[in-house]
Design a protein around this motif. Sequence first.
Motif, PDB file in Angstrom:
ATOM      1  N   LYS A 456       8.294  -0.449   5.940  1.00 13.77           N
ATOM      2  CA  LYS A 456       7.948  -1.456   6.951  1.00 13.77           C
ATOM      3  C   LYS A 456       7.974  -2.882   6.401  1.00 13.77           C
ATOM      4  O   LYS A 456       7.444  -3.796   7.023  1.00 13.77           O
ATOM      5  CB  LYS A 456       6.598  -1.125   7.570  1.00 13.77           C
ATOM      6  CG  LYS A 456       6.635   0.222   8.310  1.00 13.77           C
ATOM      7  CD  LYS A 456       5.474   0.405   9.255  1.00 13.77           C
ATOM      8  CE  LYS A 456       5.681   1.663  10.076  1.00 13.77           C
ATOM      9  NZ  LYS A 456       4.640   1.827  11.109  1.00 13.77           N
ATOM     10  N   GLN A 457       8.591  -3.049   5.247  1.00 14.84           N
ATOM     11  CA  GLN A 457       8.870  -4.370   4.662  1.00 14.84           C
ATOM     12  C   GLN A 457       7.618  -5.222   4.462  1.00 14.84           C
ATOM     13  O   GLN A 457       7.607  -6.422   4.731  1.00 14.84           O
ATOM     14  CB  GLN A 457       9.883  -5.142   5.511  1.00 14.84           C
ATOM     15  CG  GLN A 457      11.213  -4.467   5.695  1.00 14.84           C
ATOM     16  CD  GLN A 457      11.275  -3.635   6.962  1.00 14.84           C
ATOM     17  OE1 GLN A 457      10.844  -4.080   8.023  1.00 14.84           O
ATOM     18  NE2 GLN A 457      11.798  -2.436   6.867  1.00 14.84           N
ATOM     19  N   PHE A 458       6.533  -4.591   3.985  1.00 17.78           N
ATOM     20  CA  PHE A 458       5.352  -5.380   3.663  1.00 17.78           C
ATOM     21  C   PHE A 458       5.593  -6.173   2.379  1.00 17.78           C
ATOM     22  O   PHE A 458       6.269  -5.707   1.462  1.00 17.78           O
ATOM     23  CB  PHE A 458       4.136  -4.470   3.479  1.00 17.78           C
ATOM     24  CG  PHE A 458       3.492  -4.060   4.777  1.00 17.78           C
ATOM     25  CD1 PHE A 458       2.675  -4.943   5.475  1.00 17.78           C
ATOM     26  CD2 PHE A 458       3.704  -2.796   5.306  1.00 17.78           C
ATOM     27  CE1 PHE A 458       2.080  -4.575   6.661  1.00 17.78           C
ATOM     28  CE2 PHE A 458       3.114  -2.410   6.492  1.00 17.78           C
ATOM     29  CZ  PHE A 458       2.300  -3.311   7.184  1.00 17.78           C
ATOM     30  N   PRO A 459       5.030  -7.385   2.278  1.00 18.90           N
ATOM     31  CA  PRO A 459       5.157  -8.167   1.041  1.00 18.90           C
ATOM     32  C   PRO A 459       4.436  -7.504  -0.123  1.00 18.90           C
ATOM     33  O   PRO A 459       3.629  -6.593   0.053  1.00 18.90           O
ATOM     34  CB  PRO A 459       4.487  -9.506   1.401  1.00 18.90           C
ATOM     35  CG  PRO A 459       4.422  -9.540   2.885  1.00 18.90           C
ATOM     36  CD  PRO A 459       4.315  -8.114   3.326  1.00 18.90           C
ATOM     37  N   HIS A 460       4.715  -8.014  -1.320  1.00 23.47           N
ATOM     38  CA  HIS A 460       4.104  -7.462  -2.522  1.00 23.47           C
ATOM     39  C   HIS A 460       2.636  -7.855  -2.653  1.00 23.47           C
ATOM     40  O   HIS A 460       1.896  -7.240  -3.419  1.00 23.47           O
ATOM     41  CB  HIS A 460       4.870  -7.931  -3.763  1.00 23.47           C
ATOM     42  CG  HIS A 460       5.034  -9.408  -3.855  1.00 23.47           C
ATOM     43  ND1 HIS A 460       5.878 -10.128  -3.032  1.00 23.47           N
ATOM     44  CD2 HIS A 460       4.471 -10.325  -4.677  1.00 23.47           C
ATOM     45  CE1 HIS A 460       5.819 -11.408  -3.338  1.00 23.47           C
ATOM     46  NE2 HIS A 460       4.971 -11.571  -4.333  1.00 23.47           N
ATOM     47  N   HIS A 461       2.199  -8.891  -1.940  1.00 24.65           N
ATOM     48  CA  HIS A 461       0.797  -9.310  -1.978  1.00 24.65           C
ATOM     49  C   HIS A 461      -0.059  -8.407  -1.100  1.00 24.65           C
ATOM     50  O   HIS A 461       0.270  -8.164   0.063  1.00 24.65           O
ATOM     51  CB  HIS A 461       0.642 -10.732  -1.445  1.00 24.65           C
ATOM     52  CG  HIS A 461       1.144 -11.794  -2.357  1.00 24.65           C
ATOM     53  ND1 HIS A 461       1.203 -13.124  -1.988  1.00 24.65           N
ATOM     54  CD2 HIS A 461       1.602 -11.744  -3.628  1.00 24.65           C
ATOM     55  CE1 HIS A 461       1.677 -13.844  -2.991  1.00 24.65           C
ATOM     56  NE2 HIS A 461       1.936 -13.024  -3.989  1.00 24.65           N
ATOM     57  N   GLY A 462      -1.197  -7.966  -1.638  1.00 28.29           N
ATOM     58  CA  GLY A 462      -2.174  -7.224  -0.855  1.00 28.29           C
ATOM     59  C   GLY A 462      -3.564  -7.794  -1.051  1.00 28.29           C
ATOM     60  O   GLY A 462      -3.921  -8.224  -2.154  1.00 28.29           O
ATOM     61  N   GLY A 463      -4.333  -7.827   0.017  1.00 27.75           N
ATOM     62  CA  GLY A 463      -5.715  -8.271  -0.087  1.00 27.75           C
ATOM     63  C   GLY A 463      -6.594  -7.152  -0.607  1.00 27.75           C
ATOM     64  O   GLY A 463      -6.385  -5.983  -0.275  1.00 27.75           O
ATOM     65  N   VAL A 464      -7.577  -7.503  -1.424  1.00 27.87           N
ATOM     66  CA  VAL A 464      -8.469  -6.503  -2.017  1.00 27.87           C
ATOM     67  C   VAL A 464      -9.914  -6.879  -1.722  1.00 27.87           C
ATOM     68  O   VAL A 464     -10.391  -7.934  -2.138  1.00 27.87           O
ATOM     69  CB  VAL A 464      -8.259  -6.384  -3.543  1.00 27.87           C
ATOM     70  CG1 VAL A 464      -9.183  -5.308  -4.121  1.00 27.87           C
ATOM     71  CG2 VAL A 464      -6.810  -6.051  -3.864  1.00 27.87           C
ATOM     72  N   GLY A 465     -10.590  -6.000  -0.986  1.00 28.41           N
ATOM     73  CA  GLY A 465     -12.034  -6.100  -0.807  1.00 28.41           C
ATOM     74  C   GLY A 465     -12.692  -5.089  -1.714  1.00 28.41           C
ATOM     75  O   GLY A 465     -12.191  -3.970  -1.893  1.00 28.41           O
TER      76      GLY A 465
END
Length: 502
Positions: A456-465
């Motif tokens: 689904k072509q998500f970027p390499h950046h992910g948010g982390v909680g």
Amino acid sequence: MSNLKITQNIPKVKLGIVAVSRDCFPSTLSEKRREAVVKCLKEKNAEIFIFNSKIIVENEADAMKALADIKANGVNALVIFLGNFGPESPETMLAQKFDGPVMFAAAAEETKDDLFNGRGDAYCGMLSMSYNMALRNIRAYIPEYPVGTACEVSEMIMDFEIIARAYLGIKNLKIMTFGPRPQDFFACNSPIAPLYNLGVEVQENSELDLYESYIKHENDKRIPEVVKEIEEDLKDSKCNFPKVIENLARYELTLRDWYENNLGASSFAAFANKCWPAFQTMFHFVPCYVNSRFASKGIPIACETDIYGALTEYILTCVTEEPVTLLDINNTVPKDLYDANQKIVKDYTYNDLFMGFHCGNTPVCRLKNSSLAHQLIMKRLLEPDGDPYMSRGTLEGDIAASDITFFRLQSSKDGELRSYIAEGETLDIPSGSFGGIGVVAIKEMARFYRHVLIQKQFPHHGGVGFKKCGRYLFELLKLLGIEDINYNQPKCVLYKTENPFA
């Protein structure tokens, strides 16, 4: 972690509860049950504000009276409580006219000894309500099982408070950006229309605007005070470059003032700032540590002008009320490192693990053995032969072991919002590498990586909680009308693109 709680730059939820009653049922039944819910909330010492409206809604005129009552008392999130069957038109009219997130819940029957005058039939009433809600095109929060005893409903309300906080934050957020994305960062695409559809404002600025403002802060009298704050923040960290701290303090004040002077019609803000390559040559440091300090205060600054990354971090901040970070889904864990830490990896498979990394933007409270260091990749590029100068300013260290939720809200190239949520943990395994980095474990990561992140072509950046909060994020996304919500599916559930014969 209670000392990490963030109280600024996120909304204060003021919940209101309104009970409804079908006119062929005794209104006293709804009133009694509403009071029992409020009593349970108080007994739980719930740290939430709740306005208990005394108006029982039986008809449209009552709905308008209740609406005026809750508005007059500053309510910004509404619980509509079916103490009995409830009038489907007035209760959904109230939800439609209320300007804020709405939750519906209903009362369970209480005892076998009172099923004549004490039977409310709210189980049935929720069905009628749901159809009328659809007729009015209302999106409301309905708990997973929305019928319960007084104390069960109070727990649902406590969950709603978290969801409402993030919802209100999004609707009152401005994302301020500096500079276009760096070359070859098309993956962090940022279509604007879906942000406006969510209620998010965007203020795009030039890197020159930022540099000009920084120059004007050269002799800011507040710099020594911020230097002291930074030194206190780094008291348990190794400080490799004390001489850069004054410049970092000046940059921090530049962003503080920009935040305060540019909120405009919004109440909250996050940043998405370009941080290389020209930043280093002009400012003579990297901004990573300052980014980490803002995240610690509830104002995320996403790297590389990642606007949806900033939104993602802000949502996590609202949900967790704690400092969060943005990490690259970066590299695999070497097999020998996995093998050497079998006691720590437990039942995670080798392909469940990866390393989350960014240059140095993770808050100090989330790191082990942290240090104010330099960005190795930038040094290789800009000053390969001398001591670090332009590349100073990262906050480095291994990310401490913790439960986590990896999350991303993103627009597709066609302007469709999609998201993923994956709960896991960071493991207490030394990375042996540079930057703010940690070994991340997520069940079935390999399949999730292939059939969600790549597919689904998500970027390499992910948010982390830094806690497990997937259930709140999932409900929030539904409330926002986002239908494409992905997660790390167990082996027994195939992805649509997964080869069943593999």
